[in-house]
Write an enzyme that holds these catalytic residues in place. Structure first.
Site, short mmCIF file in Angstrom:
data_model
loop_
_atom_site.label_atom_id
_atom_site.label_comp_id
_atom_site.label_asym_id
_atom_site.label_seq_id
_atom_site.Cartn_x
_atom_site.Cartn_y
_atom_site.Cartn_z
N ARG A 118 55.51 44.61 57.56
CA ARG A 118 55.23 43.56 56.70
C ARG A 118 55.11 42.33 57.10
O ARG A 118 54.73 41.17 56.31
CB ARG A 118 56.55 43.38 55.67
CG ARG A 118 56.85 44.92 55.04
CD ARG A 118 58.29 44.78 54.35
NE ARG A 118 58.31 44.46 53.00
CZ ARG A 118 58.33 45.15 51.99
NH1 ARG A 118 58.46 46.34 52.08
NH2 ARG A 118 58.21 44.55 50.74
N TYR A 121 51.87 39.91 56.20
CA TYR A 121 51.81 39.40 54.85
C TYR A 121 53.04 38.35 54.86
O TYR A 121 52.53 37.26 54.43
CB TYR A 121 52.10 40.49 53.73
CG TYR A 121 52.24 39.96 52.43
CD1 TYR A 121 51.10 39.31 51.69
CD2 TYR A 121 53.49 39.85 51.54
CE1 TYR A 121 51.21 38.87 50.52
CE2 TYR A 121 53.44 39.46 50.11
CZ TYR A 121 52.17 38.83 49.65
OH TYR A 121 52.49 38.52 48.48
N ASP A 122 54.06 38.60 55.19
CA ASP A 122 55.23 37.57 55.17
C ASP A 122 54.85 36.59 56.00
O ASP A 122 55.11 35.24 55.63
CB ASP A 122 56.52 38.16 55.85
CG ASP A 122 56.98 39.35 55.21
OD1 ASP A 122 56.26 39.96 54.09
OD2 ASP A 122 58.03 39.96 55.46
N LYS A 125 52.08 34.33 54.80
CA LYS A 125 52.42 33.49 53.59
C LYS A 125 53.29 32.34 54.08
O LYS A 125 53.38 31.30 53.58
CB LYS A 125 53.22 34.20 52.52
CG LYS A 125 52.55 35.23 51.89
CD LYS A 125 51.47 34.57 50.79
CE LYS A 125 50.62 35.43 49.83
NZ LYS A 125 49.60 34.76 48.82
N GLN A 185 68.11 50.05 47.15
CA GLN A 185 67.67 48.62 47.22
C GLN A 185 67.46 48.22 45.84
O GLN A 185 67.27 48.70 44.87
CB GLN A 185 66.65 48.79 48.06
CG GLN A 185 65.47 49.61 47.38
CD GLN A 185 65.35 51.01 47.77
OE1 GLN A 185 66.33 51.49 47.65
NE2 GLN A 185 63.91 51.40 47.91
N THR A 186 67.60 46.81 45.76
CA THR A 186 67.64 46.02 44.50
C THR A 186 66.11 45.26 44.54
O THR A 186 65.73 44.85 45.34
CB THR A 186 68.57 45.23 44.26
OG1 THR A 186 68.61 44.20 45.10
CG2 THR A 186 70.03 45.95 44.03
N ARG A 187 65.74 45.22 43.23
CA ARG A 187 64.50 44.34 43.04
C ARG A 187 64.90 43.58 41.55
O ARG A 187 65.53 44.14 40.83
CB ARG A 187 63.31 45.01 42.88
CG ARG A 187 62.79 45.49 44.16
CD ARG A 187 62.41 44.46 45.23
NE ARG A 187 61.88 45.03 46.61
CZ ARG A 187 62.56 45.54 47.42
NH1 ARG A 187 64.00 45.51 47.38
NH2 ARG A 187 61.94 46.01 48.63
N ARG A 251 67.02 42.04 46.28
CA ARG A 251 66.18 40.81 46.09
C ARG A 251 66.42 40.19 44.74
O ARG A 251 66.23 40.93 43.76
CB ARG A 251 64.72 41.12 46.21
CG ARG A 251 63.68 39.79 45.97
CD ARG A 251 62.29 40.18 46.13
NE ARG A 251 61.72 40.58 47.60
CZ ARG A 251 60.66 41.33 47.86
NH1 ARG A 251 60.20 42.00 46.87
NH2 ARG A 251 60.72 41.65 49.03
N1 UDP Z 1 59.37 52.03 46.14
C1 UDP Z 1 59.84 53.30 45.69
N2 UDP Z 1 58.67 54.34 45.54
C2 UDP Z 1 57.56 53.69 45.34
C3 UDP Z 1 57.04 52.52 45.76
C4 UDP Z 1 57.97 51.57 45.97
O1 UDP Z 1 60.72 53.52 45.87
O2 UDP Z 1 56.60 54.88 44.90
C5 UDP Z 1 60.47 50.95 46.31
C6 UDP Z 1 60.26 50.43 47.59
O3 UDP Z 1 60.67 50.97 48.85
C7 UDP Z 1 60.95 49.09 47.55
C8 UDP Z 1 60.95 48.73 45.95
O4 UDP Z 1 60.41 49.96 45.39
O5 UDP Z 1 62.29 49.15 47.59
C9 UDP Z 1 59.83 47.92 45.37
O6 UDP Z 1 58.52 48.04 46.02
P1 UDP Z 1 57.26 47.43 45.81
O7 UDP Z 1 56.10 48.20 46.56
O8 UDP Z 1 57.00 47.46 44.31
O9 UDP Z 1 57.36 45.88 46.23
P2 UDP Z 1 58.06 45.06 47.48
O10 UDP Z 1 59.25 44.49 46.63
O11 UDP Z 1 58.69 46.11 48.34
O12 UDP Z 1 57.18 44.13 47.93
#
Ligand code: UDP
Length: 285
Positions: A118, A121-122, A125, A185-187, A251
């Site tokens: 990553r 990208y990171d 930016k 993991q969270t988003r 996140r």
């Molecule tokens: N992810 C997943 N399955 C997928 C694609 C992504 O479990 O088919 C997970 C990925 O590992 C991450 C989260 O979903 O933990 C968000 O991934 P994404 O690629 O959407 O964006 P990121 O926040 O990682 O840039």
């Protein structure tokens, strides 16, 4: 106001511009900002959004990703300086890396692995942010830096590779949803119309300091997969796959600065937003 859009279509698609065909206030040029661009007319705003943004896409275009964050940013800042325009950088929550502070305020400097997959990208930016501040301090360019957290909405590519497009395509097709790792993991997902409102608010009323734009409603990736299965009325199951290297464990944006400075907060709830994006994916699959 007239809009001139530039894209090299490395990850975008001309299909997304169909609705703008024939609009007299819209012009499009296929171009790569890494090579610079000549514009004869006056320019009031330069919005620099160019970059692959999905992990599989920047992983397969690492050099281009580094170039567009560094050289592309420098070229667009040069354009803004020459035209006396306001410059807005689309930065990212990825500048926080795998964050050790939660939720993430703009004052957090991040935890980024520069040499991992990553990193292209990171670090690009992060360099872009440094470029924006340098042009602001040295040449007094009027600059904005928005840090965009996970966003979704219509016109994302089916093959984008991020969680929302993958899960939606899989749920609609009745295939298993590929959850990476254990899904803990969270988003925090923002709907695109909320983001666009935030971008415009920062452009008009923001300042030169970075500002988070995202929805603070945090979910685990497993919850996200289950929600999409439910909203799609799908019989899909969940299939666990390996967790990608350096995948951030948590996140969530701290948006108090955006609330205070530009009076912005997201309004579209998670189910509502995902429902709208799902409708789009149904229409193209
Ligand atoms: N992810 C997943 N399955 C997928 C694609 C992504 O479990 O088919 C997970 C990925 O590992 C991450 C989260 O979903 O933990 C968000 O991934 P994404 O690629 O959407 O964006 P990121 O926040 O990682 O840039």
């Amino acid at each position: 106001m007239r809009v001139l859009a530039l894209d090299n279509f490395i990850t975008g698609s001309p299909n997304n511009l169909k609705g703008l065909q024939g609009n007299p206030d819209f012009e499009f040029r296929q171009a790569d900002v890494n090579h610079g661009i000549f514009i004869g007319d006056e320019v009031r705003y330069v919005l620099h959004f160019a970059s692959p943004a999905s992990p599989p896409q920047y992983d397969s275009n690492p050099i281009h990703t580094l170039k567009v964050g560094t050289l592309g940013t420098m070229n667009m800042l040069g354009l803004a300086r020459a035209k006396n325009a306001t410059f807005l950088l689309a930065s990212t929550s990825e500048v926080y890396g795998d964050p050790l502070v939660h939720p993430q305020p703009e004052t957090y400097w991040g935890n980024v692995n520069p040499i991992g997959p990553r990193g292209c990208y990171d670090e690009a930016k992060r360099c872009a942010e440094a470029f924006a501040m340098a042009y602001h301090r040295t040449h007094d360019v009027d600059t904005r830096i928005i840090r965009i957290f996970n966003t979704h909405g219509p016109r994302m590519q089916v093959s984008d590779g991020r969680a929302v497009p993958n899960f939606m395509a899989q749920a609609i097709r009745g295939e298993p949803l590929t959850v990476y790792g254990d899904g803990s993991q969270t988003r925090s997902l923002c709907y695109v119309s909320d983001l666009v409102r935030g971008v415009l608010a920062v452009l008009e009323r923001g300042d030169d300091q970075p500002i988070n734009l995202g929805n603070p409603h945090e979910v685990t990736v497993r919850e996200l997969a289950e929600t999409i299965i439910r909203l799609a009325g799908s019989k899909s199951t969940i299939d666990h796959r390996d967790l990608p290297v350096d995948d951030p464990k948590q996140r969530r944006p701290d948006i108090s600065r955006a609330e205070k400075l530009v009076d912005w907060r997201p309004e579209v709830g998670l189910d509502d937003g995902l429902g709208r994006t799902l409708e789009y994916f149904r229409s193209v699959l």
